[in-house]
Design an enzyme around this catalytic site. Structure first.
Site, PDB file in Angstrom:
ATOM      1  N   HIS A   1      -4.978  -6.799  -4.168  1.00 35.44           N
ATOM      2  CA  HIS A   1      -5.643  -6.444  -2.916  1.00 35.44           C
ATOM      3  C   HIS A   1      -4.725  -5.596  -2.041  1.00 35.44           C
ATOM      4  CE1 HIS A   1      -8.858  -9.432  -3.736  1.00 35.44           C
ATOM      5  NE2 HIS A   1      -9.551  -8.635  -2.950  1.00 35.44           N
TER       6      HIS A   1
ATOM      7  N   HIS B   1      -9.277  -7.815 -10.126  1.00 34.86           N
ATOM      8  CA  HIS B   1      -8.892  -8.129 -11.505  1.00 34.86           C
ATOM      9  C   HIS B   1     -10.106  -8.682 -12.222  1.00 34.86           C
ATOM     10  CE1 HIS B   1      -9.054 -12.272 -10.146  1.00 34.86           C
ATOM     11  NE2 HIS B   1      -8.175 -11.972  -9.197  1.00 34.86           N
TER      12      HIS B   1
ATOM     13  N   LEU C   1      -3.091 -10.258 -10.391  1.00 30.90           N
ATOM     14  CA  LEU C   1      -3.323 -11.392  -9.505  1.00 30.90           C
ATOM     15  C   LEU C   1      -3.929 -10.917  -8.184  1.00 30.90           C
ATOM     16  CD1 LEU C   1       0.042 -13.254 -10.180  1.00 30.90           C
ATOM     17  CD2 LEU C   1      -2.228 -13.997 -10.940  1.00 30.90           C
ATOM     18  N   THR C   2      -4.419 -11.860  -7.392  1.00 33.79           N
ATOM     19  CA  THR C   2      -5.239 -11.536  -6.222  1.00 33.79           C
ATOM     20  C   THR C   2      -4.480 -10.818  -5.122  1.00 33.79           C
ATOM     21  OG1 THR C   2      -6.739 -13.370  -6.663  1.00 33.79           O
ATOM     22  CG2 THR C   2      -6.688 -12.531  -4.406  1.00 33.79           C
ATOM     23  N   PHE C   3      -3.445 -11.448  -4.570  1.00 35.97           N
ATOM     24  CA  PHE C   3      -2.751 -10.830  -3.444  1.00 35.97           C
ATOM     25  C   PHE C   3      -2.058  -9.524  -3.832  1.00 35.97           C
ATOM     26  CE2 PHE C   3      -2.175 -14.082   0.198  1.00 35.97           C
ATOM     27  CZ  PHE C   3      -3.524 -14.405   0.139  1.00 35.97           C
TER      28      PHE C   3
END
Length: 440
Positions: free
Chosen positions: A104, A269, A99-101
């Site tokens: 990152h 991702h 997932l994004t957060f």
């Protein structure tokens, strides 16, 4: 006149010399001895310390949702040229969940989500409340991010100037520290405007100019969610971001920086196709009024509510299910490195690739509002081919025209630490993993 000199322990015997010659000889002897043997009356001056050379600037660029194989579509010539002039990995495996957060923050801390605390895009913490992508107040609260130390903090505390363009976490005062230059996220800001801001930071006077910078693009991810990874819209977004990269390259050339700055381009991702009807309706499997629903989607999470038999609910969902697999957090497979952080819900359910975990109520609300369910998703098993991410690097530190085998995204952090000549904090990365990307 004959002079014989024999030196033992600094004493010389001088024969057949008049007093004036003896005096002159003694002066000469002492001068030579002081120079060569250190017999001067004061110690020699210490050499001046050599100044530590400043590291080359480093720009970390994220293209959110850029799947590893997108570069092969022939729609990103600038990105392909940067890869040819530098290093490309066949793929970069994200950390779980993909997932994004979480990813990152993994890239800039070198910690897996279970260690840095950003365990999902949607979370619950008893002390802090709820966290989600749309909750701007939570995203700007440094306490959510405090289990990790981002590289902009490490660089800043060790004397380097830093700047972040929309990187997740950079809006928060983590450990009461912010980058020297940063902006609150504004999705309406075009890719070219983001590039221009980064270039303006590189134009600052030497005392203010950042050595570490980030740049973030989200167009490819948005198109992937809305239309699916094989859509025309994704292809258009790939070309759009590549045009912004061309604008960046031109700007660096004009400033004489292109061959003096290290560029690392990554994604967080990949993306998988999800037909609109591929929904696991979890409300058919458990009574939602008996649990706290922390998250839905590819990775759903549930906590117990007092007064209900949560063990019975877990026992039911941990049995084989169609299109998803559920675990108590203590029984999540070890290879996923997930489940020990207190923010991970007690019960997690991971959808099979191409499916999502949702409820009849959520779907009905979306359709009533005229919204469509997403046709692309991520968050799946991080080993799945559709979840693999991008890694490209170019600059004075990197080899040219080099393709590496697949890497792990936790290893980007120690690479950046090395490029910036910093002392790292504790991390999960392997400092030797990307040595093959660097020039000897």
């Amino acid at each position: 006149m004959v002079i014989r000199v024999r030196d033992h322990g600094g004493i010389a015997w001088i024969n057949r010399m008049d007093s004036r010659m003896k005096f002159l000889f003694r002066l000469l002897f002492c001068a030579v001895a002081a120079f060569s043997a250190g017999c001067a009356t004061r110690p020699p001056a210490k050499p001046a310390p050599v100044a530590k050379p400043a590291p080359a600037p480093l720009l970390l660029i994220s293209i959110d949702g850029f799947r590893a194989d997108y570069i092969q579509r022939g729609l990103s010539p600038t990105l392909a040229a940067l890869a040819h002039e530098g290093v490309r990995a066949q793929a970069m495996q994200p950390s779980f969940p993909s997932l994004t957060f979480p990813n990152h923050y993994t890239i800039v801390t070198g910690l897996r989500p279970d260690h840095h605390g950003m365990v999902n895009n949607t979370m619950f913490d008893p002390a802090l409340g709820e966290f989600s992508l749309s909750n701007r107040a939570a995203g700007a609260d440094g306490r959510w991010w405090a289990q990790g130390t981002p590289i902009w903090e490490t660089a800043g505390r060790q004397g380097l100037k830093t700047a972040t363009m929309f990187w997740p976490g950079s809006e928060a005062p983590i450990h009461d520290y912010r980058p020297d230059h940063w902006l609150p996220y504004d999705g309406a800001m075009s890719p070219e405007q983001r590039v221009d801001t980064v270039l303006s930071w590189l134009d600052l006077p030497a005392g203010e100019r950042p050595t570490f910078l980030t740049l973030y693009f989200d167009d490819v991810d948005h198109a992937g969610h809305g239309y699916g990874p094989d859509s025309r819209q994704v292809n258009e977004s790939i070309a759009k971001v590549d045009a912004a990269l061309a604008h960046l390259v031109d700007g660096l050339k004009q400033r004489g920086l292109l061959d003096r700055i290290n560029l690392i381009l990554v994604s967080d991702h990949g993306m998988a196709s999800v037909p609109a009807k591929h929904n696991v309706m979890v409300d058919k499997l458990l009574p939602l009024n008996q649990v706290q629903v922390v998250s839905l989607g590819v990775l759903a999470g549930f906590n117990p509510k007092p007064g209900h038999d949560f063990a019975k609910i877990e026992a039911k969902l941990e049995k084989p299910q169609q299109h998803m697999q559920c675990w108590d957090k203590t029984r999540i497979p070890a290879r996923l490195a997930y489940g020990k952080n207190p923010r991970v819900p007690q019960l997690v359910c991971l959808a099979d690739v191409g499916w999502r975990v949702t409820t009849n109520e959520y779907v009905a609300k979306k359709l009533k509002k005229g919204d469509k369910l997403s046709l692309g998703e991520h968050g799946y098993d991080n080993a799945d081919p559709t979840m693999q991410a991008l890694f490209v690097a170019r600059g004075p530190a990197f080899r040219q025209d080099t393709v590496l085998p697949a890497i792990s995204n936790v290893d980007v952090y120690p690479l950046m630490i090395r490029l910036l000549d910093l002392t790292p904090v504790q991390n999960d990365g392997d400092a030797a993993a990307l040595k093959g990307a660097l020039k000897p």
